[in-house]
Design a protein around this motif. Sequence first.
Motif, PDB file in Angstrom:
ATOM      1  N   MET A 105      34.269-100.218  51.930  1.00 17.46           N
ATOM      2  CA  MET A 105      34.684-101.156  52.971  1.00 17.46           C
ATOM      3  C   MET A 105      34.277-100.687  54.370  1.00 17.46           C
ATOM      4  O   MET A 105      34.208-101.486  55.295  1.00 17.46           O
ATOM      5  N   LEU A 106      33.998 -99.401  54.520  1.00 15.80           N
ATOM      6  CA  LEU A 106      33.658 -98.842  55.826  1.00 15.80           C
ATOM      7  C   LEU A 106      32.183 -98.440  55.910  1.00 15.80           C
ATOM      8  O   LEU A 106      31.788 -97.671  56.780  1.00 15.80           O
ATOM      9  N   LYS A 107      31.360 -98.977  55.034  1.00 15.00           N
ATOM     10  CA  LYS A 107      29.964 -98.550  54.891  1.00 15.00           C
ATOM     11  C   LYS A 107      29.115 -98.723  56.145  1.00 15.00           C
ATOM     12  O   LYS A 107      28.070 -98.092  56.273  1.00 15.00           O
ATOM     13  N   ASP A 108      29.548 -99.542  57.089  1.00 13.87           N
ATOM     14  CA  ASP A 108      28.787 -99.732  58.323  1.00 13.87           C
ATOM     15  C   ASP A 108      29.159 -98.741  59.420  1.00 13.87           C
ATOM     16  O   ASP A 108      28.592 -98.781  60.514  1.00 13.87           O
ATOM     17  N   THR A 109      30.087 -97.857  59.146  1.00 14.06           N
ATOM     18  CA  THR A 109      30.467 -96.812  60.104  1.00 14.06           C
ATOM     19  C   THR A 109      29.314 -95.825  60.234  1.00 14.06           C
ATOM     20  O   THR A 109      28.686 -95.477  59.229  1.00 14.06           O
ATOM     21  N   PRO A 110      29.010 -95.367  61.448  1.00  8.19           N
ATOM     22  CA  PRO A 110      27.889 -94.447  61.617  1.00  8.19           C
ATOM     23  C   PRO A 110      27.964 -93.190  60.741  1.00  8.19           C
ATOM     24  O   PRO A 110      26.952 -92.715  60.240  1.00  8.19           O
ATOM     25  N   MET A 111      29.181 -92.645  60.544  1.00  5.83           N
ATOM     26  CA  MET A 111      29.318 -91.444  59.717  1.00  5.83           C
ATOM     27  C   MET A 111      30.677 -91.444  59.031  1.00  5.83           C
ATOM     28  O   MET A 111      31.694 -91.670  59.667  1.00  5.83           O
ATOM     29  N   ILE A 112      30.653 -91.180  57.720  1.00  7.04           N
ATOM     30  CA  ILE A 112      31.883 -91.095  56.932  1.00  7.04           C
ATOM     31  C   ILE A 112      31.926 -89.724  56.273  1.00  7.04           C
ATOM     32  O   ILE A 112      30.981 -89.330  55.586  1.00  7.04           O
ATOM     33  N   VAL A 113      33.018 -89.011  56.480  1.00 10.79           N
ATOM     34  CA  VAL A 113      33.253 -87.718  55.839  1.00 10.79           C
ATOM     35  C   VAL A 113      34.254 -87.963  54.711  1.00 10.79           C
ATOM     36  O   VAL A 113      35.328 -88.530  54.939  1.00 10.79           O
ATOM     37  N   VAL A 114      33.886 -87.538  53.509  1.00 10.31           N
ATOM     38  CA  VAL A 114      34.680 -87.823  52.318  1.00 10.31           C
ATOM     39  C   VAL A 114      35.059 -86.510  51.652  1.00 10.31           C
ATOM     40  O   VAL A 114      34.186 -85.705  51.308  1.00 10.31           O
ATOM     41  N   HIS A 115      36.362 -86.281  51.470  1.00 14.95           N
ATOM     42  CA  HIS A 115      36.841 -85.023  50.890  1.00 14.95           C
ATOM     43  C   HIS A 115      37.027 -85.137  49.384  1.00 14.95           C
ATOM     44  O   HIS A 115      37.225 -86.218  48.849  1.00 14.95           O
ATOM     45  N   ASP A 116      36.959 -84.013  48.711  1.00 19.67           N
ATOM     46  CA  ASP A 116      37.202 -83.888  47.261  1.00 19.67           C
ATOM     47  C   ASP A 116      36.129 -84.569  46.418  1.00 19.67           C
ATOM     48  O   ASP A 116      36.407 -85.057  45.328  1.00 19.67           O
ATOM     49  N   THR A 117      34.895 -84.578  46.870  1.00 19.85           N
ATOM     50  CA  THR A 117      33.856 -85.297  46.125  1.00 19.85           C
ATOM     51  C   THR A 117      33.425 -84.582  44.853  1.00 19.85           C
ATOM     52  O   THR A 117      32.723 -85.174  44.035  1.00 19.85           O
ATOM     53  N   CYS A 118      33.851 -83.358  44.649  1.00 19.26           N
ATOM     54  CA  CYS A 118      33.560 -82.664  43.392  1.00 19.26           C
ATOM     55  C   CYS A 118      34.435 -83.209  42.260  1.00 19.26           C
ATOM     56  O   CYS A 118      34.119 -83.029  41.085  1.00 19.26           O
ATOM     57  N   HIS A 119      35.499 -83.900  42.595  1.00 21.63           N
ATOM     58  CA  HIS A 119      36.412 -84.461  41.596  1.00 21.63           C
ATOM     59  C   HIS A 119      36.058 -85.925  41.313  1.00 21.63           C
ATOM     60  O   HIS A 119      36.880 -86.822  41.444  1.00 21.63           O
ATOM     61  N   TYR A 120      34.808 -86.147  40.920  1.00 19.77           N
ATOM     62  CA  TYR A 120      34.313 -87.504  40.688  1.00 19.77           C
ATOM     63  C   TYR A 120      35.118 -88.245  39.620  1.00 19.77           C
ATOM     64  O   TYR A 120      35.199 -89.462  39.637  1.00 19.77           O
ATOM     65  N   PHE A 121      35.727 -87.516  38.702  1.00 15.70           N
ATOM     66  CA  PHE A 121      36.496 -88.138  37.619  1.00 15.70           C
ATOM     67  C   PHE A 121      37.852 -88.642  38.099  1.00 15.70           C
ATOM     68  O   PHE A 121      38.472 -89.473  37.452  1.00 15.70           O
ATOM     69  N   LEU A 122      38.326 -88.159  39.233  1.00 15.73           N
ATOM     70  CA  LEU A 122      39.614 -88.603  39.778  1.00 15.73           C
ATOM     71  C   LEU A 122      39.470 -89.747  40.777  1.00 15.73           C
ATOM     72  O   LEU A 122      40.327 -90.601  40.875  1.00 15.73           O
ATOM     73  N   TYR A 123      38.383 -89.698  41.545  1.00 13.60           N
ATOM     74  CA  TYR A 123      38.202 -90.640  42.640  1.00 13.60           C
ATOM     75  C   TYR A 123      37.043 -91.569  42.329  1.00 13.60           C
ATOM     76  O   TYR A 123      36.057 -91.167  41.748  1.00 13.60           O
ATOM     77  N   ASP A 124      37.158 -92.770  42.764  1.00 16.57           N
ATOM     78  CA  ASP A 124      36.135 -93.779  42.493  1.00 16.57           C
ATOM     79  C   ASP A 124      35.044 -93.710  43.567  1.00 16.57           C
ATOM     80  O   ASP A 124      34.819 -94.666  44.291  1.00 16.57           O
ATOM     81  N   TYR A 125      34.362 -92.544  43.665  1.00 16.08           N
ATOM     82  CA  TYR A 125      33.358 -92.345  44.702  1.00 16.08           C
ATOM     83  C   TYR A 125      31.966 -92.826  44.294  1.00 16.08           C
ATOM     84  O   TYR A 125      31.210 -93.311  45.104  1.00 16.08           O
ATOM     85  N   GLU A 126      31.629 -92.601  43.055  1.00 14.11           N
ATOM     86  CA  GLU A 126      30.302 -93.020  42.604  1.00 14.11           C
ATOM     87  C   GLU A 126      30.434 -94.395  41.974  1.00 14.11           C
ATOM     88  O   GLU A 126      31.417 -94.684  41.337  1.00 14.11           O
TER      89      GLU A 126
END
Length: 163
Positions: A105-126
């Motif tokens: 929803m925020l994809k047009d923001t110049p920069m997004i910092v996202v924490h815990d990206t190693c836990h791909y199985f917990l968070y719907d990041y990919e």
Amino acid sequence: MNGEYFSHAPILSAAMTFTSGPVLELGAGFGSTLMLHGLCGSTKRSLTTIESDKQWILKFINFGREWHKFRQVKDFIDLPEYSQEWGLVFVDHGIAEQRGYSVRMLKDTPMIVVHDTCHYFLYDYEPILSEFKYRWDYKINGPQTTVVSNTIDVRKKFAEVCL
């Protein structure tokens, strides 16, 4: 406190120097909220912190200022903040399955910092993180942080300061 809660600190502080404009923090925390409060206050940037856990937000509410707003929400779906313009967004809120949605929803923001990206199985990041033109992953032992942008070459920016 465990140092893993602060694994995003070097990335988030660098992102503040690479961006301008208002900052949105999705999820309050002792590492991010206090650091962003100090950095935004000293650079005269507005900061909005949104949290879903009512008891958790009470730990930070005393930091509220005219330039630092706090808001408690039920969830992170359809927030009015998603249609606002931000210079920087930090995503680390407690509703795991909604984190990827927040990034999208925020994809047009110049920069997004996202924490815990190693836990791909917990968070719907990919696959949302892979859809950005630029992506840089801060790979460390412990919770990893990813920076994405469609307008700023974050690979180049962060490779210079965070080897």
